[in-house]
Design a protein around this motif. Structure first.
Motif, short mmCIF file in Angstrom:
data_model
loop_
_atom_site.label_atom_id
_atom_site.label_comp_id
_atom_site.label_asym_id
_atom_site.label_seq_id
_atom_site.Cartn_x
_atom_site.Cartn_y
_atom_site.Cartn_z
N GLU A 152 0.83 -1.21 0.00
CA GLU A 152 0.00 0.00 0.00
C GLU A 152 0.86 1.26 0.00
OE1 GLU A 152 -4.13 -0.47 2.11
OE2 GLU A 152 -2.59 -1.33 3.41
N LYS A 153 1.96 1.22 0.71
CA LYS A 153 2.86 2.37 0.74
C LYS A 153 3.44 2.63 -0.64
CE LYS A 153 5.64 5.59 2.27
NZ LYS A 153 5.13 6.98 2.41
N ALA A 154 3.84 1.55 -1.35
CA ALA A 154 4.36 1.71 -2.71
C ALA A 154 3.29 2.32 -3.61
CB ALA A 154 4.82 0.37 -3.25
N SER A 155 2.06 1.81 -3.50
CA SER A 155 0.97 2.31 -4.33
C SER A 155 0.68 3.78 -4.04
CB SER A 155 -0.28 1.48 -4.08
OG SER A 155 -1.39 2.00 -4.77
N SER A 156 0.65 4.15 -2.76
CA SER A 156 0.35 5.54 -2.40
C SER A 156 1.44 6.50 -2.85
CB SER A 156 0.13 5.66 -0.89
OG SER A 156 1.34 5.41 -0.19
N ASP A 157 2.66 5.97 -3.03
CA ASP A 157 3.77 6.80 -3.51
C ASP A 157 3.86 6.81 -5.04
OD1 ASP A 157 4.40 7.42 -0.95
OD2 ASP A 157 6.26 6.28 -0.87
N GLY A 158 2.86 6.24 -5.70
CA GLY A 158 2.83 6.25 -7.15
C GLY A 158 3.70 5.19 -7.80
N GLU A 159 4.11 4.18 -7.02
CA GLU A 159 4.94 3.11 -7.56
C GLU A 159 4.10 1.86 -7.81
OE1 GLU A 159 8.95 4.50 -5.10
OE2 GLU A 159 8.24 2.43 -4.95
N GLU A 160 4.69 0.91 -8.49
CA GLU A 160 4.01 -0.36 -8.76
C GLU A 160 3.75 -1.10 -7.44
OE1 GLU A 160 2.88 -1.46 -11.54
OE2 GLU A 160 3.85 -0.22 -13.04
N ALA A 161 2.59 -1.76 -7.35
CA ALA A 161 2.26 -2.62 -6.22
C ALA A 161 1.48 -3.80 -6.78
CB ALA A 161 1.45 -1.86 -5.18
N ARG A 162 2.18 -4.91 -6.99
CA ARG A 162 1.57 -6.05 -7.66
C ARG A 162 1.81 -7.35 -6.89
NH1 ARG A 162 1.86 -5.24 -14.20
NH2 ARG A 162 2.11 -2.97 -14.26
N VAL A 163 0.79 -8.20 -6.86
CA VAL A 163 0.86 -9.52 -6.25
C VAL A 163 0.58 -10.54 -7.34
CG1 VAL A 163 -0.21 -11.10 -4.59
CG2 VAL A 163 0.13 -8.69 -3.98
N MET A 164 1.42 -11.58 -7.41
CA MET A 164 1.23 -12.64 -8.39
C MET A 164 1.27 -14.00 -7.71
SD MET A 164 3.58 -13.70 -11.69
CE MET A 164 2.82 -12.54 -12.85
N SER A 165 0.20 -14.78 -7.90
CA SER A 165 0.15 -16.16 -7.43
C SER A 165 0.23 -17.07 -8.65
CB SER A 165 -1.15 -16.42 -6.66
OG SER A 165 -1.19 -17.74 -6.17
N ILE A 166 1.27 -17.89 -8.69
CA ILE A 166 1.49 -18.79 -9.83
C ILE A 166 0.92 -20.16 -9.52
CG2 ILE A 166 3.23 -19.83 -11.33
CD1 ILE A 166 5.11 -17.52 -10.67
N LEU A 167 -0.19 -20.50 -10.17
CA LEU A 167 -0.81 -21.80 -9.94
C LEU A 167 -1.63 -22.24 -11.16
CD1 LEU A 167 -0.87 -23.97 -7.75
CD2 LEU A 167 -2.96 -22.93 -6.86
N ALA A 168 -2.95 -22.10 -11.12
CA ALA A 168 -3.77 -22.61 -12.24
C ALA A 168 -5.15 -21.98 -12.24
CB ALA A 168 -3.88 -24.13 -12.16
N PRO A 169 -5.28 -20.75 -12.71
CA PRO A 169 -6.58 -20.09 -12.72
C PRO A 169 -7.54 -20.69 -13.74
CG PRO A 169 -4.98 -18.78 -13.91
CD PRO A 169 -4.22 -19.91 -13.27
N GLY A 170 -8.82 -20.58 -13.44
CA GLY A 170 -9.84 -20.93 -14.41
C GLY A 170 -10.02 -22.40 -14.70
N VAL A 171 -9.54 -23.28 -13.81
CA VAL A 171 -9.67 -24.72 -14.07
C VAL A 171 -10.64 -25.39 -13.10
CG1 VAL A 171 -7.34 -24.85 -15.01
CG2 VAL A 171 -7.71 -25.35 -12.60
N SER A 172 -11.24 -24.62 -12.20
CA SER A 172 -12.08 -25.19 -11.15
C SER A 172 -13.53 -24.78 -11.33
CB SER A 172 -11.59 -24.72 -9.78
OG SER A 172 -10.21 -24.95 -9.62
N GLY A 173 -14.38 -25.50 -10.64
CA GLY A 173 -15.78 -25.13 -10.58
C GLY A 173 -16.02 -24.20 -9.41
N PRO A 174 -17.27 -24.02 -9.02
CA PRO A 174 -17.58 -23.17 -7.86
C PRO A 174 -16.96 -23.74 -6.59
CG PRO A 174 -19.54 -23.60 -9.18
CD PRO A 174 -18.48 -24.52 -9.69
#
Length: 307
Positions: A152-174
């Motif tokens: 949040e501090k990075a974002s508020s200072d106008g810098e990039e703030a990104r989270v990446m989870s490497i797994l398998a999106p879009g392959v599951s049901g509800p």
């Protein structure tokens, strides 16, 4: 679909007005290693990179191969992420190291790839969470929660703030809200499906909560990683043989993951991406059931609470 050459060219063209800080949890091998290495190349070494994992020797070997720059800062943080108390401890060490190195509590990129490939039955840790789900879901978002003030501090200072989870999106049901955590009816197949569904829904949840940040769930593709070593010998032989012939190398995987991590198209919001960093069709996702998501969030909060 973006080709590997496009991904590499985009990464090579990366520039920044500030030295970015990035944490790679699970960065001592596999996809996490490849992404950390590609990120180091993209920044030409002008970065503060922290690798978090269990193997200090592996981390030091990886760091030794990073490009050198006058502003380079490379560090290792030890953590067995199957336990939430370890995540809290490691996060405190990350905060301390960032403060000491940068004089400010900011984190620009948090990449989470810790995991295990196993056919084992329900295998609870001392905290009562299945080890596979602990790595694939609970510890990942526990790191996010612990480090959110820095993002949040990075974002508020106008810098990039990104989270990446490497797994398998879009392959599951509800989400199966009748058995959150799979303590009633566990199987390897259900653990894979629910773990990915949990990540899909947390991307949607956190993107809503923190609209000025980026939350990405991305599929790395079929990658030749050491994860195959945890399988029974017959499956290990099959996957290792197939991996040597058809799988993507961890280096190429890293280029694609970094391409997504630095892509201007994914600056803020929630994103579910395929192995070439292109968006997954919305109809493959099951993230719009707000009641189910609320139940998952409440369950997660109870499971990761450290006594």
């Amino acid at each position: 679909m973006s080709s590997l050459s496009v991904a590499k060219a985009s990464n090579a063209a990366y520039t920044s007005t500030y030295r970015p800080t990035a944490l790679f949890v699970g960065g001592t091998s596999g996809c996490g290693q490849g992404t950390a290495e590609a990120f180091a190349r993209a920044t030409q070494g002008r970065a503060h990179i922290l690798i978090c994992g269990r193997n200090r020797e592996a981390a030091e070997k990886i760091i030794a191969g990073f490009p050198k720059h006058a502003e380079s800062k490379y560090e290792f943080v030890e953590c067995d992420a199957t336990l939430m108390k370890n995540v809290v401890k490691a996060s405190e060490e990350v905060k301390r190291k960032i403060n000491e190195a940068d004089g400010k509590a900011k984190l620009n990129y948090l990449v989470l790839s810790q995991g295990v490939m196993t056919m084992n039955p329900f295998d609870p840790t001392s905290e009562g969470i299945d080890r596979r789900l602990a790595l694939h879901f609970y510890s990942r978002w526990k790191f996010v929660d612990e480090l959110l003030p820095l993002l949040e501090k990075a974002s508020s200072d106008g810098e990039e703030a990104r989270v990446m989870s490497i797994l398998a999106p879009g392959v599951s049901g509800p989400i199966d809200t009748s058995d959150l955590g799979l303590k009633k009816d566990y199987s390897s197949k259900r653990a894979r499906s629910e773990g990915t569904a949990y990540n899909d829904n947390f991307v949607a949840e956190y993107a809503t909560r923190y609209p000025n940040m980026s939350f990405i769930h991305i599929f790395p593709g079929f990658v030749n990683t050491p994860l195959f070593n945890n399988l029974p010998w017959c499956l290990r032989f099959v996957f290792t043989a197939a991996g040597s012939l058809a799988a993507r190398s961890i280096q190429d995987c890293g280029e694609y993951m970094t391409f997504a991590l630095l892509n201007s198209a994914y600056k803020t919001g929630g994103f579910w991406l395929s192995s070439d960093a292109s968006p997954i069709p919305k109809e493959k996702l099951h993230v719009d059931d707000k009641d189910a998501r609320k139940q998952l969030v409440e369950h997660y909060g109870k499971e990761v609470a450290v006594q």
